[in-house]
Design a protein around this motif. Structure first.
Motif, PDB file in Angstrom:
ATOM      1  N   ASN A  68       0.860  -1.188   0.000  1.00 26.20           N
ATOM      2  CA  ASN A  68       0.000   0.000   0.000  1.00 26.20           C
ATOM      3  C   ASN A  68       0.890   1.230   0.000  1.00 26.20           C
ATOM      4  O   ASN A  68       1.220   1.759   1.070  1.00 26.20           O
ATOM      5  CB  ASN A  68      -0.919  -0.013   1.228  1.00 26.20           C
ATOM      6  CG  ASN A  68      -1.914  -1.159   1.199  1.00 26.20           C
ATOM      7  OD1 ASN A  68      -2.647  -1.333   0.233  1.00 26.20           O
ATOM      8  ND2 ASN A  68      -1.934  -1.960   2.261  1.00 26.20           N
ATOM      9  N   CYS A 107      -4.355   6.366   7.003  1.00 23.85           N
ATOM     10  CA  CYS A 107      -4.271   4.978   6.559  1.00 23.85           C
ATOM     11  C   CYS A 107      -3.318   4.903   5.369  1.00 23.85           C
ATOM     12  O   CYS A 107      -2.790   5.924   4.907  1.00 23.85           O
ATOM     13  CB  CYS A 107      -5.647   4.443   6.151  1.00 23.85           C
ATOM     14  SG  CYS A 107      -6.366   5.330   4.735  1.00 23.85           S
ATOM     15  N   VAL A 142      -3.035   3.080   1.419  1.00 24.78           N
ATOM     16  CA  VAL A 142      -3.850   2.429   0.388  1.00 24.78           C
ATOM     17  C   VAL A 142      -3.003   2.104  -0.834  1.00 24.78           C
ATOM     18  O   VAL A 142      -1.880   2.588  -0.978  1.00 24.78           O
ATOM     19  CB  VAL A 142      -5.040   3.330  -0.019  1.00 24.78           C
ATOM     20  CG1 VAL A 142      -6.001   3.508   1.153  1.00 24.78           C
ATOM     21  CG2 VAL A 142      -4.547   4.696  -0.496  1.00 24.78           C
ATOM     22  N   ASP A 143      -3.582   1.271  -1.717  1.00 24.40           N
ATOM     23  CA  ASP A 143      -2.827   0.828  -2.894  1.00 24.40           C
ATOM     24  C   ASP A 143      -3.116   1.654  -4.139  1.00 24.40           C
ATOM     25  O   ASP A 143      -2.571   1.386  -5.203  1.00 24.40           O
ATOM     26  CB  ASP A 143      -3.109  -0.653  -3.179  1.00 24.40           C
ATOM     27  CG  ASP A 143      -4.588  -0.924  -3.461  1.00 24.40           C
ATOM     28  OD1 ASP A 143      -5.397   0.034  -3.403  1.00 24.40           O
ATOM     29  OD2 ASP A 143      -4.933  -2.091  -3.729  1.00 24.40           O
ATOM     30  N   LYS A 156      -8.242   5.858  -4.100  1.00 20.82           N
ATOM     31  CA  LYS A 156      -8.773   5.409  -2.810  1.00 20.82           C
ATOM     32  C   LYS A 156      -8.367   6.394  -1.714  1.00 20.82           C
ATOM     33  O   LYS A 156      -9.152   6.703  -0.818  1.00 20.82           O
ATOM     34  CB  LYS A 156      -8.251   4.016  -2.481  1.00 20.82           C
ATOM     35  CG  LYS A 156      -8.844   2.903  -3.324  1.00 20.82           C
ATOM     36  CD  LYS A 156      -8.317   1.539  -2.875  1.00 20.82           C
ATOM     37  CE  LYS A 156      -8.889   0.419  -3.726  1.00 20.82           C
ATOM     38  NZ  LYS A 156      -8.365  -0.909  -3.319  1.00 20.82           N
ATOM     39  N   GLY A 207     -10.692   1.835   8.785  1.00 22.94           N
ATOM     40  CA  GLY A 207     -10.807   0.550   8.095  1.00 22.94           C
ATOM     41  C   GLY A 207     -11.668   0.597   6.856  1.00 22.94           C
ATOM     42  O   GLY A 207     -11.711  -0.383   6.097  1.00 22.94           O
ATOM     43  N   GLU A 262     -11.158   1.989   4.171  1.00 22.07           N
ATOM     44  CA  GLU A 262     -10.352   1.893   2.946  1.00 22.07           C
ATOM     45  C   GLU A 262     -10.250   0.462   2.432  1.00 22.07           C
ATOM     46  O   GLU A 262     -10.075   0.221   1.232  1.00 22.07           O
ATOM     47  CB  GLU A 262      -8.952   2.476   3.177  1.00 22.07           C
ATOM     48  CG  GLU A 262      -8.118   1.780   4.242  1.00 22.07           C
ATOM     49  CD  GLU A 262      -8.429   2.265   5.640  1.00 22.07           C
ATOM     50  OE1 GLU A 262      -7.790   1.752   6.580  1.00 22.07           O
ATOM     51  OE2 GLU A 262      -9.304   3.145   5.803  1.00 22.07           O
ATOM     52  N   ALA A 263     -10.388  -0.528   3.356  1.00 17.45           N
ATOM     53  CA  ALA A 263     -10.274  -1.927   2.947  1.00 17.45           C
ATOM     54  C   ALA A 263     -11.466  -2.380   2.120  1.00 17.45           C
ATOM     55  O   ALA A 263     -11.392  -3.384   1.404  1.00 17.45           O
ATOM     56  CB  ALA A 263     -10.123  -2.814   4.183  1.00 17.45           C
ATOM     57  N   THR A 264     -12.567  -1.644   2.221  1.00 21.62           N
ATOM     58  CA  THR A 264     -13.785  -2.029   1.486  1.00 21.62           C
ATOM     59  C   THR A 264     -13.944  -1.275   0.176  1.00 21.62           C
ATOM     60  O   THR A 264     -14.873  -1.551  -0.574  1.00 21.62           O
ATOM     61  CB  THR A 264     -15.023  -1.766   2.367  1.00 21.62           C
ATOM     62  OG1 THR A 264     -15.146  -0.351   2.592  1.00 21.62           O
ATOM     63  CG2 THR A 264     -14.888  -2.472   3.713  1.00 21.62           C
ATOM     64  N   GLU A 309     -13.502  -0.140  -3.590  1.00 21.62           N
ATOM     65  CA  GLU A 309     -13.161  -0.780  -4.856  1.00 21.62           C
ATOM     66  C   GLU A 309     -13.268   0.261  -5.962  1.00 21.62           C
ATOM     67  O   GLU A 309     -14.251   0.993  -6.049  1.00 21.62           O
ATOM     68  CB  GLU A 309     -14.076  -1.959  -5.152  1.00 21.62           C
ATOM     69  CG  GLU A 309     -13.894  -3.129  -4.193  1.00 21.62           C
ATOM     70  CD  GLU A 309     -14.721  -4.339  -4.604  1.00 21.62           C
ATOM     71  OE1 GLU A 309     -15.325  -4.290  -5.703  1.00 21.62           O
ATOM     72  OE2 GLU A 309     -14.768  -5.309  -3.844  1.00 21.62           O
TER      73      GLU A 309
END
Length: 380
Positions: free
Chosen positions: A26, A45, A47-48, A52, A68, A70-72, A74
């Motif tokens: 990330n 956070c 991110v990749d 995002k 969290g 950011e993990a959801t 797409e």
């Protein structure tokens, strides 16, 4: 190698998204807006994908971000990067209009960043010496080819080319690199750059500072009388240990076992051990207790402070005295007090040349070296 796509510039007060390198899973760090002093808070956070990060910042500004989320997120694979960036630009334009923010200022040039950095570092009543101010000004003048260029658009090759084309001595090139580092640190806090490209710049010229003039005995006595001065204190530490000024930055200081360990620049100079002479042990202890290291400032700042000290003490300064004179002083003291030649070479990181016996088979214990360095007397 193609450059990374250039993303829309975030408005002032929006926060920042930093690219940390392709080796990370990330690689984009998402930060809230800087504080009033320009200091960047810790990342929200990682991110990749830049988009995002932008979505996270937008949610953060709206007060809807939850840790969290950011993990959801797409990003539709069908959406082109151009479309996404156009969307980001429109959202930021709407943000500016809602907030009543004036259109963003044009990108800063190298000169404009320098002027802001200079005003921040040297405000009225600052604590820096005149010598430090002069070397900073001189370093900027020696970067003339960068003056009118957009700071954010500069890359390491631009900085390196300016450094390589400078005809001045190694010490002056060190001042330029130090200016690069300080400007990028300041610009980073102001969100005026995307990455610190100064850390990839190296001096390619041979170090021409190996010459030097050792301090005379009466000058050493004056330095000891002024040992409460922090610059004089550091000068004495170098005079009685012999490391290059650049080596003190990452030097390991073992106060329990009373030795220094480190080294750089040459094969013979790497990974060497020098006992801490008993005369400078209290000085090293004080600096480590106060700063956690021997040299709390940059090389160029110390050079400037040393020049100021030499002038204040009335020492001859022609040729100009430098930290390397302290290394020559250590060598002179070793000779004067009959420190074994091979041990002097070991402690100073000098090669043994054709002396295969000492170069390959010469091994000395710490206490052997301590006996040698303690031969050096301090005559106050």
């Amino acid at each position: 190698m193609p450059r990374r796509p250039k993303h829309p510039r975030l408005p002032n007060g929006y926060g920042s998204i930093r690219y940390l390198g392709k080796s990370r899973k990330n690689p984009f760090a998402v930060h809230p807006p800087a504080d009033i002093d320009g200091n960047r808070p810790p990342a929200i956070c990682y991110v990749d994908d830049w988009m995002k990060g932008f979505i996270v910042l937008t949610a953060y500004k709206a007060g809807t971000y939850t840790p969290g989320m950011e993990a959801t997120l797409e990003i539709p694979s069908s959406a082109s990067s151009k479309d996404l960036e156009a969307l980001a630009s429109r959202l930021m334009a709407d943000y500016n209009r809602v907030k009543g923010i004036e259109p963003e200022e044009p990108e800063k040039t190298f000169t404009e960043v320098y002027e802001a950095f200079y005003a921040n570092k040297f405000p009225e009543g600052h604590k820096y010496s005149n010598a430090t101010v002069r070397v900073t000004q001189a370093a900027f003048k020696n970067c003339k080819s960068l003056h009118d260029k957009i700071f954010r658009a500069l890359r390491s090759e631009d900085l390196q080319a300016t450094l390589d084309s400078c005809p001045l001595k190694h010490a002056s090139l060190e001042h330029i690199i130090n200016l690069y580092h300080q400007m990028y640190h300041y610009a980073d806090g102001q969100s005026w750059c995307d990455k610190d490209y100064s850390k990839f710049v190296k001096i390619k010229k041979e170090d021409d500072d190996e010459h030097g003039v050792p301090f005379a005995d009466d000058e050493l006595r004056v330095l000891w009388k002024n040992v409460q001065d922090e610059t004089a204190e550091m000068v004495l530490i170098i005079c009685y240990s012999g490391w290059r000024i650049s080596e003190y930055i990452g030097l390991e200081v073992n106060l329990k076992e009373k030795y220094f360990f480190g080294g750089m620049k040459t094969e013979a100079g790497e990974n060497r051990t020098v006992p801490i002479h008993s005369a400078i042990l209290p000085l090293a202890e004080r600096r480590m207790a106060k700063y956690g290291k021997l040299l709390p400032c940059s090389q160029s700042d110390f050079r400037a402070d040393m020049e100021d000290l030499i002038n204040r003490l009335g020492f001859p300064n022609d040729p100009k005295r430098t930290p390397h004179d302290c290394r020559h002083t250590f060598s002179k003291l070793c000779e004067k007090y009959n420190v074994a030649e091979n041990d002097r070479k070991r402690m100073m990181g000098h090669a043994f040349g054709n002396d295969i016996t000492n170069r390959i088979y010469g091994h000395r214990e710490l206490e052997d070296l301590r006996k040698q360095i303690e031969k050096i007397k301090v005559n106050l």
